[in-house]
Design a protein around this motif. Structure first.
Motif, PDB file in Angstrom:
ATOM      1  N   ASP A   1       0.851  -1.192   0.000  1.00 42.11           N
ATOM      2  CA  ASP A   1       0.000   0.000   0.000  1.00 42.11           C
ATOM      3  C   ASP A   1       0.886   1.241   0.000  1.00 42.11           C
ATOM      4  N   TRP A   2       1.224   1.707  -1.198  1.00 43.77           N
ATOM      5  CA  TRP A   2       2.130   2.830  -1.328  1.00 43.77           C
ATOM      6  C   TRP A   2       1.550   4.103  -0.714  1.00 43.77           C
ATOM      7  N   GLY A   3       0.254   4.309  -0.925  1.00 46.20           N
ATOM      8  CA  GLY A   3      -0.366   5.542  -0.454  1.00 46.20           C
ATOM      9  C   GLY A   3      -0.471   5.631   1.051  1.00 46.20           C
ATOM     10  N   ALA A   4      -0.584   4.498   1.754  1.00 44.89           N
ATOM     11  CA  ALA A   4      -0.733   4.499   3.208  1.00 44.89           C
ATOM     12  C   ALA A   4       0.605   4.451   3.933  1.00 44.89           C
ATOM     13  N   SER A   5       1.634   4.013   3.239  1.00 40.19           N
ATOM     14  CA  SER A   5       2.953   3.902   3.860  1.00 40.19           C
ATOM     15  C   SER A   5       3.652   5.257   3.866  1.00 40.19           C
ATOM     16  N   TYR A   6       4.345   5.562   4.952  1.00 40.66           N
ATOM     17  CA  TYR A   6       5.048   6.839   5.055  1.00 40.66           C
ATOM     18  C   TYR A   6       6.147   6.944   4.008  1.00 40.66           C
ATOM     19  N   TRP A   7       7.069   5.976   4.014  1.00 42.44           N
ATOM     20  CA  TRP A   7       8.173   6.022   3.071  1.00 42.44           C
ATOM     21  C   TRP A   7       7.727   5.630   1.671  1.00 42.44           C
ATOM     22  N   GLY A   8       6.733   4.766   1.561  1.00 39.98           N
ATOM     23  CA  GLY A   8       6.252   4.369   0.244  1.00 39.98           C
ATOM     24  C   GLY A   8       5.643   5.534  -0.520  1.00 39.98           C
ATOM     25  N   ALA A   9       4.838   6.349   0.165  1.00 42.44           N
ATOM     26  CA  ALA A   9       4.215   7.509  -0.483  1.00 42.44           C
ATOM     27  C   ALA A   9       5.279   8.531  -0.887  1.00 42.44           C
ATOM     28  N   GLN A  10       6.245   8.766  -0.013  1.00 41.55           N
ATOM     29  CA  GLN A  10       7.308   9.709  -0.357  1.00 41.55           C
ATOM     30  C   GLN A  10       8.170   9.187  -1.499  1.00 41.55           C
ATOM     31  N   PHE A  11       8.392   7.885  -1.519  1.00 41.64           N
ATOM     32  CA  PHE A  11       9.159   7.291  -2.617  1.00 41.64           C
ATOM     33  C   PHE A  11       8.427   7.467  -3.941  1.00 41.64           C
ATOM     34  N   ALA A  12       7.112   7.274  -3.936  1.00 44.71           N
ATOM     35  CA  ALA A  12       6.329   7.439  -5.158  1.00 44.71           C
ATOM     36  C   ALA A  12       6.405   8.871  -5.682  1.00 44.71           C
ATOM     37  N   VAL A  13       6.289   9.845  -4.785  1.00 42.91           N
ATOM     38  CA  VAL A  13       6.388  11.251  -5.196  1.00 42.91           C
ATOM     39  C   VAL A  13       7.793  11.562  -5.700  1.00 42.91           C
ATOM     40  N   ALA A  14       8.809  11.016  -5.022  1.00 42.73           N
ATOM     41  CA  ALA A  14      10.194  11.248  -5.450  1.00 42.73           C
ATOM     42  C   ALA A  14      10.451  10.676  -6.842  1.00 42.73           C
TER      43      ALA A  14
ATOM     44  N   GLU B   1       2.687  17.173  -7.439  1.00 41.89           N
ATOM     45  CA  GLU B   1       2.851  15.721  -7.310  1.00 41.89           C
ATOM     46  C   GLU B   1       2.202  15.173  -6.041  1.00 41.89           C
ATOM     47  N   PRO B   2       2.520  15.734  -4.845  1.00 44.41           N
ATOM     48  CA  PRO B   2       1.851  15.213  -3.645  1.00 44.41           C
ATOM     49  C   PRO B   2       0.355  15.500  -3.615  1.00 44.41           C
ATOM     50  N   LEU B   3      -0.074  16.616  -4.219  1.00 43.78           N
ATOM     51  CA  LEU B   3      -1.503  16.929  -4.242  1.00 43.78           C
ATOM     52  C   LEU B   3      -2.279  15.900  -5.037  1.00 43.78           C
ATOM     53  N   ILE B   4      -1.809  15.529  -6.221  1.00 38.74           N
ATOM     54  CA  ILE B   4      -2.506  14.564  -7.056  1.00 38.74           C
ATOM     55  C   ILE B   4      -2.403  13.158  -6.473  1.00 38.74           C
ATOM     56  N   PHE B   5      -1.236  12.828  -5.914  1.00 43.13           N
ATOM     57  CA  PHE B   5      -1.029  11.468  -5.426  1.00 43.13           C
ATOM     58  C   PHE B   5      -1.746  11.192  -4.108  1.00 43.13           C
ATOM     59  N   SER B   6      -1.706  12.156  -3.180  1.00 42.78           N
ATOM     60  CA  SER B   6      -2.224  11.905  -1.830  1.00 42.78           C
ATOM     61  C   SER B   6      -3.371  12.808  -1.419  1.00 42.78           C
ATOM     62  N   GLY B   7      -3.725  13.791  -2.260  1.00 45.54           N
ATOM     63  CA  GLY B   7      -4.794  14.706  -1.882  1.00 45.54           C
ATOM     64  C   GLY B   7      -4.277  15.899  -1.107  1.00 45.54           C
ATOM     65  N   PRO B   8      -5.143  16.860  -0.811  1.00 40.62           N
ATOM     66  CA  PRO B   8      -4.703  18.102  -0.140  1.00 40.62           C
ATOM     67  C   PRO B   8      -4.181  17.902   1.277  1.00 40.62           C
ATOM     68  N   THR B   9      -4.519  16.777   1.915  1.00 46.79           N
ATOM     69  CA  THR B   9      -4.032  16.523   3.273  1.00 46.79           C
ATOM     70  C   THR B   9      -2.694  15.799   3.278  1.00 46.79           C
ATOM     71  N   GLY B  10      -2.206  15.394   2.107  1.00 41.27           N
ATOM     72  CA  GLY B  10      -0.938  14.685   2.053  1.00 41.27           C
ATOM     73  C   GLY B  10      -1.022  13.243   2.483  1.00 41.27           C
ATOM     74  N   GLY B  11      -2.192  12.621   2.347  1.00 43.82           N
ATOM     75  CA  GLY B  11      -2.353  11.226   2.749  1.00 43.82           C
ATOM     76  C   GLY B  11      -3.027  11.098   4.095  1.00 43.82           C
ATOM     77  N   PRO B  12      -3.409   9.867   4.489  1.00 39.14           N
ATOM     78  CA  PRO B  12      -4.108   9.672   5.767  1.00 39.14           C
ATOM     79  C   PRO B  12      -3.310  10.100   6.983  1.00 39.14           C
ATOM     80  N   GLU B  13      -1.997  10.046   6.894  1.00 43.51           N
ATOM     81  CA  GLU B  13      -1.150  10.456   8.018  1.00 43.51           C
ATOM     82  C   GLU B  13      -0.226  11.610   7.637  1.00 43.51           C
ATOM     83  N   GLY B  14      -0.553  12.298   6.557  1.00 44.24           N
ATOM     84  CA  GLY B  14       0.273  13.427   6.125  1.00 44.24           C
ATOM     85  C   GLY B  14       1.642  13.019   5.633  1.00 44.24           C
ATOM     86  N   GLN B  15       1.724  11.845   4.975  1.00 47.51           N
ATOM     87  CA  GLN B  15       3.032  11.341   4.545  1.00 47.51           C
ATOM     88  C   GLN B  15       3.706  12.244   3.526  1.00 47.51           C
ATOM     89  N   THR B  16       2.910  12.856   2.649  1.00 45.00           N
ATOM     90  CA  THR B  16       3.481  13.697   1.593  1.00 45.00           C
ATOM     91  C   THR B  16       3.047  15.156   1.736  1.00 45.00           C
TER      92      THR B  16
END
Length: 306
Positions: A159-172, A242-257
């Motif tokens: 789950d890339w979107g829910a993972s802290y490092w996974g979401a940041q890796f996807a944006v990177a 990139e983080p807006l489209i990938f994780s939404g305006p909140t940066g993901g469920p835990e603000g990962q991005t």
């Protein structure tokens, strides 16, 4: 031959007309620059001392927005850490790959160089929203391309979107894909300015390709490397789409991005805290300024060491 008083007066009159004409040609630029650049800058500084939601009246609160930012807003400091984390994950691989790619495109044996050079710049001119949407589908949980291959290999989905490092890796990865070609073109221009005689002399002296790369190529294009580092730093601090489209305006469920600019956007256009958002903008400006000063200091040290 000296000019008569009449001729001197005529010359001064013509010179004045020329100056006025020049300023009239420049006037549209200065008007647009003042209205759409200078005024917003000073206005944001002004309203950062107010509590204002646009619809209501402005309430002057002094430095309270900045005090809240420093002492009572963990989300802001999380956005700062996220921004630096994504910047490190994207900038270093990006510049390294760009340098390798430029070195390959600069080789004589490469056929169709113009086609390849056009290809590496295409990601940079592609719509950023389209790029974010496509990469979002790559890293999707249920129907993502990467998870499909993981399933085919008998591995669990990630789950890339829910993972802290996974979401940041996807944006990177999005940032790397978009900017590697752009930086490669800059490096390629720098490589082509290096005299071929230097490499010829190095080959005669028995230097290997690796030695030529580190002893000739890197020192000769050091100014361009510093330039790309500075520009990548400024761009990385302003990461938004990139983080807006990938994780939404909140940066993901835990603000990962949740980056600084994304947090600024959320406070301004979602929570309507325009005064607080302006304080965030000026903090972002201060951080970029400090980075620029550090890069300038580093540049002087490197140049003095040569």
């Amino acid at each position: 031959m000296m000019n008569t008083p009449g001729e001197s007066k005529l010359w001064h009159k013509q010179s004045f007309k020329d100056h006025v004409s020049a300023y009239l040609y420049l006037l549209p630029f200065f008007l647009i620059f003042g209205i759409f650049t200078l005024f917003p800058v000073f206005w944001s500084a002004y309203i950062s001392f107010f509590s204002w939601d646009v619809l209501g009246t402005k309430k002057y609160i002094g430095f309270q927005n900045y005090i809240w930012l420093f002492t009572d807003d963990p989300k802001f400091w999380k956005s700062v850490l996220n921004t630096f984390s994504i910047w490190l994950m994207s900038t270093l691989p990006n510049l390294f790959l760009a340098l390798v790619l430029a070195n390959i495109l600069n080789q004589r044996f490469i056929k169709g160089k113009k086609l390849f050079r056009l290809g590496v710049i295409i990601p940079n001119i592609t719509s950023l929203v389209a790029v974010a949407v496509i990469f979002g589908s790559f890293f999707g949980y249920n129907y993502g391309l990467i998870n499909y291959f993981l399933s085919e290999l008998g591995l669990d989905k990630y789950d890339w979107g829910a993972s802290y490092w996974g979401a940041q890796f996807a944006v990177a990865v999005m940032v790397i894909w978009r900017w590697t070609g752009y930086n490669a073109v800059i490096y390629l221009a720098a490589l082509q300015s290096i005299p071929a005689d230097l490499y010829e002399a190095a080959r005669i002296d028995g230097a290997s390709r690796t030695q030529q790369f580190f002893k000739i190529t890197i020192p000769m294009i050091r100014p361009m490397i510093i330039f790309t580092v500075i520009m990548s730093t400024i761009g990385g601090m302003q990461l938004f789409v990139e983080p807006l489209i990938f994780s939404g305006p909140t940066g993901g469920p835990e603000g990962q991005t949740l980056t600084m600019v994304l947090y600024l956007y959320t406070e301004a256009f979602t929570n309507n805290n325009y005064g607080y958002a302006s304080a965030i903008a000026w903090m972002l400006f201060l951080i970029i300024l400090l980075f620029s000063m550090f890069n300038n200091f580093l540049t002087k040290k490197i140049n003095s060491a040569q």
